[in-house]
Design an enzyme around this catalytic site. Structure first.
Site, PDB file in Angstrom:
ATOM      1  N   TYR A 118       0.857  -1.191   0.000  1.00 36.04           N
ATOM      2  CA  TYR A 118       0.000   0.000   0.000  1.00 36.04           C
ATOM      3  C   TYR A 118       0.887   1.233   0.000  1.00 36.04           C
ATOM      4  O   TYR A 118       1.901   1.282   0.694  1.00 36.04           O
ATOM      5  CB  TYR A 118      -0.902   0.030   1.244  1.00 36.04           C
ATOM      6  CG  TYR A 118      -1.650   1.338   1.398  1.00 36.04           C
ATOM      7  CD1 TYR A 118      -2.903   1.513   0.822  1.00 36.04           C
ATOM      8  CD2 TYR A 118      -1.081   2.413   2.087  1.00 36.04           C
ATOM      9  CE1 TYR A 118      -3.588   2.710   0.938  1.00 36.04           C
ATOM     10  CE2 TYR A 118      -1.757   3.615   2.204  1.00 36.04           C
ATOM     11  CZ  TYR A 118      -3.000   3.761   1.631  1.00 36.04           C
ATOM     12  OH  TYR A 118      -3.662   4.956   1.740  1.00 36.04           O
ATOM     13  N   GLU A 206      -3.310   7.629  -4.136  1.00 38.18           N
ATOM     14  CA  GLU A 206      -3.364   6.387  -3.361  1.00 38.18           C
ATOM     15  C   GLU A 206      -3.258   5.210  -4.322  1.00 38.18           C
ATOM     16  O   GLU A 206      -4.078   5.069  -5.227  1.00 38.18           O
ATOM     17  CB  GLU A 206      -4.659   6.302  -2.560  1.00 38.18           C
ATOM     18  CG  GLU A 206      -4.714   5.059  -1.665  1.00 38.18           C
ATOM     19  CD  GLU A 206      -5.979   5.009  -0.835  1.00 38.18           C
ATOM     20  OE1 GLU A 206      -5.871   4.911   0.398  1.00 38.18           O
ATOM     21  OE2 GLU A 206      -7.081   5.069  -1.425  1.00 38.18           O
TER      22      GLU A 206
END
Length: 397
Positions: A118, A206
Site C-alpha cells: 500500500y 493512493e
C-alpha cells in the site's frame, strides 16, 4: 476533483511511473477490441475488467473481475457496464457504471512470488509537509490495518522545499523488505510517484496495491487520484478530465450558478453568507434537534437572483423539512436579501417547507419589516437563539 482509475494511471505514466496497462471501453464490443489490442501489445492472455466509478471497494461490489478468454471479456463487460455498483463507499443506490477498464493480467508466474504493498501521498496538515504513507499490507483496507496492526504502517515526511531525497526513497524500499532489483525498482517508483503528486498539484495519490511482480518489477495496479480544484487553473488539460456524471448533480448545478454548496444527509436546509457563519449555523441546527441538509454559502454579494437560485437548489432535496436563512449584512444589504426571499417565494409558487429568516447587519430592521409585511408564510428572527427555537418548533410539528 477525483479522477477515474484509468485517468490516474495515465497521469502516473506521464511521470515515469510503471502502471498496469489497460484500455477503457464503453461497451462489451469495445471491451473485446481492447482485450485483443492488449494481447497484441503486451502478450497477456487473461484480462481484468474493472468498473470505472469514483468509489473504492469496487471488487467487493462485483465491479472487478478476471476474464480468461474473449468470451468472458464480453460477458463480464456486458454485466458491469450499466450496473448500479454498490460498494462500501457509495450510497445504497450505488453508482451507475458507464465504462470499464480492460487491463492486462500482471500476476503472471515467475521466479518469485508477487507481493502487494500500500502507498499513498498526501499533505500532513499538522506539519505542513507532504507525507508518503506505506505498508506491506497492500490490497487490504488501510483503515483496518491502521486499527488492527498499526505497526505495519509507516510514513515518510517530505519537505516540499527539497522534494523527496534519495535516502528517503531507499528507506521506504528497505522498510518494505525489498532487496536487489526490486529494491532499485521501488526507489524509482517512489520518486516518480512523489513527482507526479507534486507536479500535478494533487491532494491525494493512493495506490493500492503497488505490485512487485514475479520478475521484480514494481507497478501501480490501481490509482485513486484527487486533484486540488483550486490549482486546476494551472492544469487546463487535467481540468478537462472531470466526469460530471460521477458527481452529486445538485452540487454540479450549484457550482455552475456560483454557489458554494455541499450536499449532506440532514433535514434542515441552510442558506448563509460566509463559510464561518455557515458552520456556526449548522451547529445551531444540530442544537435545535435537526440535522443540516447542506452547506450553502451564497457569498458576500447575495442579491435577489442568487437567493432565488439558492432556494431552488435547496428544495431539490426531498429530505428538507425546513429552511433556515441566516445572513449577516456586512457587505450585502439585508433588505435586498429579504426582497430576494420574497421574490423567490412568489416566483416559485407553492412552497410547503417552513422558512425561518434571520437577518442581522445593514438595514436589518427594514428587512424584518419586509418579511413580516409580505403576507407569506415566512418567519423572521433577529437573534441566533430565536432562530434556533423556531427551527425546533417547526421540526416538532
Amino acid at each position: 476533483m477525483n479522477l477515474h482509475e484509468y485517468q490516474g494511471k495515465e497521469l502516473l505514466s506521464s511521470f515515469g511511473v510503471r502502471i498496469q496497462r489497460g484500455i477503457v471501453a464503453q461497451s462489451a464490443k469495445e471491451a473485446v477490441d481492447a482485450a485483443k489490442q492488449l494481447t497484441a501489445e503486451t502478450g497477456t492472455s487473461w484480462h481484468v475488467i474493472k468498473a470505472q466509478v469514483h468509489a473504492g471497494g469496487r471488487g467487493k461490489g462485483g465491479g472487478v473481475k478476471l476474464a480468461k478468454n474473449l468470451k468472458e471479456v464480453e460477458e463480464i463487460a456486458g454485466q458491469i457496464i450499466g450496473m448500479d455498483l454498490v460498494t462500501p463507499q457509495t450510497s445504497a443506490e450505488g453508482k451507475r457504471v458507464h465504462q470499464v477498464l480492460v487491463a492486462e493480467d500482471v500476476y503472471y508466474p515467475g521466479e518469485n512470488e508477487p507481493n502487494e504493498y500500500y502507498m499513498s501521498v498526501l499533505l500532513n496538515r499538522a506539519t505542513g509537509r507532504n507525507m508518503i504513507v506505506y505498508s506491506t499490507e497492500g490490497g487490504m483496507d488501510i483503515e483496518t490495518v491502521a486499527e488492527e496492526t498499526p505497526e505495519l504502517i509507516h510514513n515518510e515526511e517530505i519537505d516540499p522545499a527539497t522534494g523527496i531525497l534519495p535516502f528517503q526513497a531507499r528507506r521506504i524500499a528497505f522498510n518494505l523488505g525489498l532487496s536487489g532489483t526490486a529494491f532499485k525498482e521501488m526507489t524509482k517508483f517512489v520518486t516518480a510517484l512523489y513527482t507526479a503528486y507534486d507536479k500535478s498539484d494533487a491532494s491525494l495519490f493512493e495506490i493500492n496495491p503497488v505490485l512487485k511482480t514475479s520478475d521484480d518489477k514494481i507497478m501501480a495496479v490501481d490509482a485513486k487520484v484527487t486533484l486540488d480544484a483550486n490549482a486546476l487553473y494551472r492544469h487546463r488539460d487535467l481540468a478537462q478530465l472531470r466526469d460530471l456524471r460521477e458527481e452529486n448533480q445538485i452540487e454540479v448545478e450549484a457550482g455552475a450558478l456560483g454557489l458554494n454548496y455541499v450536499d449532506l444527509d440532514g433535514n434542515v436546509g441552510c442558506m448563509v453568507n460566509g463559510a464561518g457563519l455557515a458552520m456556526a449555523t449548522m451547529d445551531l441546527i444540530k442544537q435545535a434537534g435537526g440535522e443540516p441538509a447542506n452547506f450553502l454559502d451564497v457569498g458576500g454579494t447575495a442579491d435577489a437572483a442568487r437567493v432565488e437560485a439558492a432556494f431552488k437548489i435547496i428544495l431539490k432535496d426531498p429530505a428538507v423539512k425546513a429552511i433556515l436563512i441566516n445572513i449577516f449584512g456586512g457587505i450585502v444589504r439585508c433588505d435586498r436579501v429579504a426582497q430576494g426571499v420574497i421574490d423567490a417565494y412568489k416566483n416559485m409558487g407553492n412552497i410547503t417547507v417552513p422558512i425561518i429568516v434571520r437577518l442581522q447587519g445593514t438595514n436589518a430592521d427594514i428587512a424584518k419589516e419586509l418579511i413580516d409585511n409580505s403576507g407569506l408564510d415566512v418567519m423572521s428572527a433577529t437573534e441566533f437563539q430565536e432562530a434556533a427555537d423556531k427551527v425546533q418548533d417547526v421540526l416538532n410539528k
